[in-house]
Design a protein around this motif. Structure first.
Motif, mmCIF file in Angstrom:
data_model
loop_
_atom_site.group_PDB
_atom_site.id
_atom_site.type_symbol
_atom_site.label_atom_id
_atom_site.label_comp_id
_atom_site.label_asym_id
_atom_site.label_seq_id
_atom_site.Cartn_x
_atom_site.Cartn_y
_atom_site.Cartn_z
ATOM 1 N N PHE A 265 -9.990 4.723 3.373
ATOM 2 C CA PHE A 265 -8.949 5.257 2.507
ATOM 3 C C PHE A 265 -9.311 4.974 1.051
ATOM 4 N N VAL A 266 -9.003 5.927 0.190
ATOM 5 C CA VAL A 266 -9.383 5.809 -1.218
ATOM 6 C C VAL A 266 -8.561 4.744 -1.935
ATOM 7 N N GLY A 267 -7.269 4.702 -1.657
ATOM 8 C CA GLY A 267 -6.390 3.763 -2.356
ATOM 9 C C GLY A 267 -6.628 2.330 -1.918
ATOM 10 N N GLY A 268 -6.375 1.398 -2.832
ATOM 11 C CA GLY A 268 -6.530 -0.014 -2.524
ATOM 12 C C GLY A 268 -5.211 -0.655 -2.147
ATOM 13 N N VAL A 269 -5.310 -1.796 -1.486
ATOM 14 C CA VAL A 269 -4.133 -2.586 -1.103
ATOM 15 C C VAL A 269 -3.889 -3.614 -2.197
ATOM 16 N N ARG A 270 -2.702 -3.602 -2.746
ATOM 17 C CA ARG A 270 -2.351 -4.559 -3.796
ATOM 18 C C ARG A 270 -1.747 -5.788 -3.131
ATOM 19 N N ALA B 179 -11.878 -2.634 4.579
ATOM 20 C CA ALA B 179 -13.240 -2.429 5.090
ATOM 21 C C ALA B 179 -13.281 -2.415 6.600
ATOM 22 N N GLY B 180 -12.341 -3.104 7.239
ATOM 23 C CA GLY B 180 -12.353 -3.173 8.691
ATOM 24 C C GLY B 180 -11.007 -3.599 9.230
ATOM 25 N N VAL B 181 -10.805 -3.352 10.503
ATOM 26 C CA VAL B 181 -9.593 -3.749 11.214
ATOM 27 C C VAL B 181 -10.020 -4.475 12.482
ATOM 28 N N TYR B 182 -9.442 -5.639 12.736
ATOM 29 C CA TYR B 182 -9.799 -6.397 13.942
ATOM 30 C C TYR B 182 -8.579 -6.569 14.842
ATOM 31 N N GLN B 183 -8.851 -6.869 16.096
ATOM 32 C CA GLN B 183 -7.784 -7.111 17.069
ATOM 33 C C GLN B 183 -8.299 -8.108 18.098
ATOM 34 N N VAL B 184 -7.599 -9.243 18.224
ATOM 35 C CA VAL B 184 -8.001 -10.255 19.206
ATOM 36 C C VAL B 184 -6.974 -10.391 20.326
ATOM 37 N N TYR C 77 0.863 -1.186 0.000
ATOM 38 C CA TYR C 77 0.000 0.000 0.000
ATOM 39 C C TYR C 77 0.894 1.229 0.000
ATOM 40 N N ASP C 78 0.757 2.033 -1.062
ATOM 41 C CA ASP C 78 1.576 3.231 -1.200
ATOM 42 C C ASP C 78 3.058 2.817 -1.173
ATOM 43 N N ASP C 79 3.829 3.353 -0.242
ATOM 44 C CA ASP C 79 5.249 3.015 -0.166
ATOM 45 C C ASP C 79 5.543 1.930 0.863
ATOM 46 N N PHE C 80 4.507 1.315 1.380
ATOM 47 C CA PHE C 80 4.694 0.326 2.441
ATOM 48 C C PHE C 80 4.319 -1.065 1.927
ATOM 49 N N GLN D 242 -13.894 -5.264 -4.208
ATOM 50 C CA GLN D 242 -13.584 -6.314 -3.244
ATOM 51 C C GLN D 242 -12.910 -5.673 -2.036
ATOM 52 N N TYR D 243 -13.242 -6.180 -0.856
ATOM 53 C CA TYR D 243 -12.732 -5.584 0.378
ATOM 54 C C TYR D 243 -11.987 -6.632 1.200
#
Length: 407
Positions: free
Chosen positions: A162-167, A194-199, A105-108, A144-145
């Motif tokens: 965020f507008v940009g997608g994760v490749r 679409a979401g972030v989870y943490q367990v 994603y971007d430069d990361f 797709q999310y």
């Protein structure tokens, strides 16, 4: 036997002629009591950590999962899921695909574990309860999310909205590699967060991305295959019976695992540490029993005149020996009972008030105090251990008494 028990109990509670014998007797009982209480507390703390691990893993781990006995993928996974879903007690069975890839994603960028699931995945697991940002969404007809673990979101600097997608990239499983075009050795697709989870469990929070199963199958060049079939059970279903029935219907080419078996490494390590601690405390208890043996040895010397009186009254050598053997049992049992009660009280105080806190960065900890869970089976094991040590004490006492009576 009533005579033996009565005399032994009287010796236990009566004041001894020499104060040193009284002190050693008290030390002997306290040694057994403290070690027993420590066993109860230590085992209960490890039980608490085991339950804590189970509670955290249960949010994403399915109650049951089917995997191929050999190889990574299950051929015709949809058919296997249909067979499993027909088993009585099964609520839902869905195929999933999991393998490693690269997310950019971007430069990361970072290596990730890509898990492809159907839209109904949130009904099979408790993922909705651990989403801390956004929502569980895999597709909306336009794009797709992906639902990202908190580690992926932080590493890639991405969050829902965020507008940009994760490749995401995955190496091709089949075909030749063209060295002139290294990029051709990978399959890629784009998903939006679409979401972030943490367990609060590193294996799940570190590098996992949950994507549509169609996306995962495309990336890993699957059609109808899956790496697992995850299963939820109806309320009240007998897990062991359902596992046996699934194994019977699928045959030897598949394995069926429950939550404990899916995370056997984590649970096994906790159990190993638990019983190693138990054995160490057991050795300490054996050392503590030397005080009991010392007490009985001094008591035999002190009651020399009483022994002669018992023999004159017609008591046999066996009965006299049994008096002091029973005395050792009473000391061990008294220490065990008081120790178990003390351990239970300490566990209750820890549960109710959290007296002992975990050390370290509290903001990074799942719990702030040591978790405690008392189990009846552990109490029985502790009592059995004390009884075994009491048997050792009785054996030594019996040998000493027989030698004395022969003289």
């Amino acid at each position: 036997m009533n005579f033996v028990l009565k005399i032994a109990f009287r010796y236990l509670k009566s004041k001894k002629t020499h104060s040193a014998v009284n002190i050693i007797s008290i030390v002997a009982v306290c040694g057994v009591m403290v070690t027993t209480a420590a066993m109860v507390c230590v085992l209960s703390v490890f039980n608490g950590f085991t339950s804590l691990i189970g509670d955290k893993l249960s949010k994403l781990d399915p109650p049951l999962v089917v995997n191929a006995a050999e190889g990574k993928a299950i051929a015709n996974a949809d058919s296997v899921a249909a067979v499993v879903a027909a088993v009585e007690g099964v609520e839902m069975a869905i195929p999933t695909v999991a393998d490693h890839g690269l997310a950019v994603y971007d430069d990361f960028q970072m290596p990730v574990l890509i898990k492809g699931v159907p839209d109904s995945y949130n009904r099979l697991t408790g993922i909705n309860d651990v989403i801390i940002d956004g929502e569980f969404l895999l597709a909306d007809g336009v794009a797709q999310y992906a639902v990202l673990s908190v580690g992926v979101a932080l590493q890639l600097r991405v969050r829902p909205g965020f507008v940009g997608g994760v490749r995401i990239y995955a190496p091709k499983r089949m075909g030749n590699i063209n060295l002139a075009n290294p990029a051709g050795a990978f399959r890629s697709d784009t998903v939006f967060a679409a979401g972030v989870y943490q367990v609060d469990q590193s294996d799940y929070d570190r590098d996992m991305m949950i994507v549509p199963i169609e996306t995962a199958r495309f990336l890993f060049n699957y059609t109808h295959e899956a790496t697992g079939v995850e299963i939820s059970l109806l309320p009240g279903a007998d897990e062991a019976r359902v596992m046996q029935e699934i194994s019977s219907r699928l045959g030897d080419g598949y394995t069926v695992k429950n939550r404990l078996m899916q995370q056997d490494y984590a649970f096994r390590m906790v159990n190993i540490e638990k019983w190693i601690s138990f054995l160490l405390l057991g050795f300490i208890m054996v050392i503590a029993t030397f005080n009991v043996i010392s007490t009985l040895s001094l008591l035999i010397i002190e009651k020399d005149e009483s022994i002669v009186t018992f023999r004159n009254m017609g008591a046999t050598n066996k009965q006299i020996t049994q008096i002091f053997v029973t005395e050792g049992w009473l000391i061990s049992i008294a220490g065990a009972v008081v120790g178990i009660v003390t351990g239970l009280v300490l566990c209750w105080l820890q549960q109710a008030f959290g007296l002992i806190e975990l050390q370290g960065a509290t903001e990074m900890l799942v719990v702030k105090v040591y978790p405690v869970e008392v189990r009846l089976s552990d109490l029985l094991v502790v009592f059995a251990a004390v009884a075994a040590v009491g048997l050792l004490t009785s054996a030594v006492t019996s040998i000493a008494m027989r030698r004395k009576l022969r003289r």
